[in-house]
Every structure is written in C-alpha cells, then in structure tokens.
Design a protein around this motif. Sequence first.
Motif, mmCIF file in Angstrom:
data_model
loop_
_atom_site.group_PDB
_atom_site.id
_atom_site.type_symbol
_atom_site.label_atom_id
_atom_site.label_comp_id
_atom_site.label_asym_id
_atom_site.label_seq_id
_atom_site.Cartn_x
_atom_site.Cartn_y
_atom_site.Cartn_z
ATOM 1 N N UNK A 117 0.826 -1.086 0.187
ATOM 2 C CA UNK A 117 0.007 0.086 0.118
ATOM 3 C C UNK A 117 0.738 1.234 -0.088
ATOM 4 N N UNK A 118 0.684 2.170 -0.803
ATOM 5 C CA UNK A 118 1.418 3.334 -0.760
ATOM 6 C C UNK A 118 0.760 4.744 -0.187
ATOM 7 N N UNK A 119 1.253 5.361 0.756
ATOM 8 C CA UNK A 119 0.658 6.340 1.558
ATOM 9 C C UNK A 119 0.440 7.773 0.938
ATOM 10 N N UNK A 120 -0.067 8.712 1.545
ATOM 11 C CA UNK A 120 -0.151 9.948 0.740
ATOM 12 C C UNK A 120 1.193 10.704 0.693
ATOM 13 N N UNK A 121 2.474 10.155 1.297
ATOM 14 C CA UNK A 121 3.674 10.925 1.350
ATOM 15 C C UNK A 121 4.238 9.989 0.014
ATOM 16 N N UNK A 122 3.753 9.270 -0.944
ATOM 17 C CA UNK A 122 4.376 8.274 -1.916
ATOM 18 C C UNK A 122 5.087 7.196 -1.345
ATOM 19 N N UNK A 123 4.922 6.624 -0.074
ATOM 20 C CA UNK A 123 5.797 5.911 0.547
ATOM 21 C C UNK A 123 5.255 4.558 0.820
ATOM 22 N N UNK A 124 5.868 3.323 0.404
ATOM 23 C CA UNK A 124 5.210 2.196 0.632
ATOM 24 C C UNK A 124 5.041 2.020 1.923
#
Length: 212
Positions: A117-124
């Motif tokens: 899943x990729x969060x809103x900071x573009x991090x996995x």
Amino acid sequence: MKDGIKSIFTRNAVYWTVPFNVFYLILSVLGAFVGIKKFFLNNISFLGLFLVILVCIGVPIFVINVLKIRYYIITKEQLKYYSFWHPFGKTLNFSDYIGKIITTETGSAGSYKVIYLVDRQNRTALKLMGLHYKNFDEINDAIPLKKIGFSPTAGRYFKLLFTGKIKVKSADNMPKNRNTEQTIRKIIFIAVTIGLSLFVVGMIIKILSKIM
C-alpha cells in the motif's frame, strides 16, 4: 467492522512457516546461551561461535517472518489485520492511501505476488505477501486502490525487498529491462539457497559433534 473478505492461510503457512520459525527461535536462544557460556569461560569453540552467529541471524529472521504473517479482514473502506504484534487487531483506512504496488518476489518456495500500500507521502507502507494466502487474488481485488505502475532499478528493488520502505518516484514507472528482472530473481534464489545450505551444514556439524 462489517463482514468483508477474510484471508485464508495456505497449508504451508500453518504447518511449516510458523512452526519452523518458532523452532528456529528456540534453537537460536539455546545456541546463544551455549555460545555465551563458552565465551565467558574462555573456552570458545567453533560450535559455540557458530551458535552465537546463529542467534544473531535466527532471531531477526524469526521477527521478520512473524511480522509478515497476518490475518486480514477487508471491507470497502478499511483493512483490519491481526498479527503477533497486534493480537487485538489494527485498522487501516483506505482513504489514507493513494494506491497499491503489485510486484513479484522470490524465495525458497518460489515466486509469489506481493502488494504494497502506498500512503499519501508516496511511501510504501503495509506489505501483503501472496506466499501465505490461498485467496490472495481475492484479497487484491477487495482492496479498492488504484494500481501504481512499478518497475524499479535493481537497487531500489532490493531496498524494497529488505526494508519494505521506499518512496515511489516517477522513474519507477519506466519500463524495466526483463533481463534485469531475471538477474534480480537469480541473485535472490542463490542467496536463499546459500543461506539454507549453511543452516543445514550447521545442524549436521552440531549433530556430529555430539556423536563424536
């Protein structure tokens, strides 16, 4: 939480992965005890040194593998999972994520699909491994997030594999040479094979030392 899609463990996860890691942890703790005892008595042997090294490797492997095994319940809005570290469950809202990455990893059991899943900071963020679940495709379909194209370089692939954390960049969406992907899988396969071989050799040495 309303009833949703529930993960179904494979027989291998239930009857092999979990028992093996528990056994590995016990063996590592015993190995550390024997090794440290010999060290402080100034009578360190090859076996004692091996057991100390074993615990340094065994415990992290156990923790990492336990973290990967979770029981999921997925609805349209949320994903809830239960694990060794979250026995009472932890809930994630899909609104906190912008998408998902679907990639392939290779281990001793072969290749299997993985979702990040990729969060809103573009991090996995959360990692879901197809290796442990019979209905992994159903789990994937139940996650209402768009698929993000992902073709990283070898370096970023290994970083994601071993840490589970990278920041997704636009360059990751560029097509990757198929030969590079095959090379990565071969390297992983060789590393896993060597690791398992060393473990088996160590066990044989331990058994022989008791017999002789």
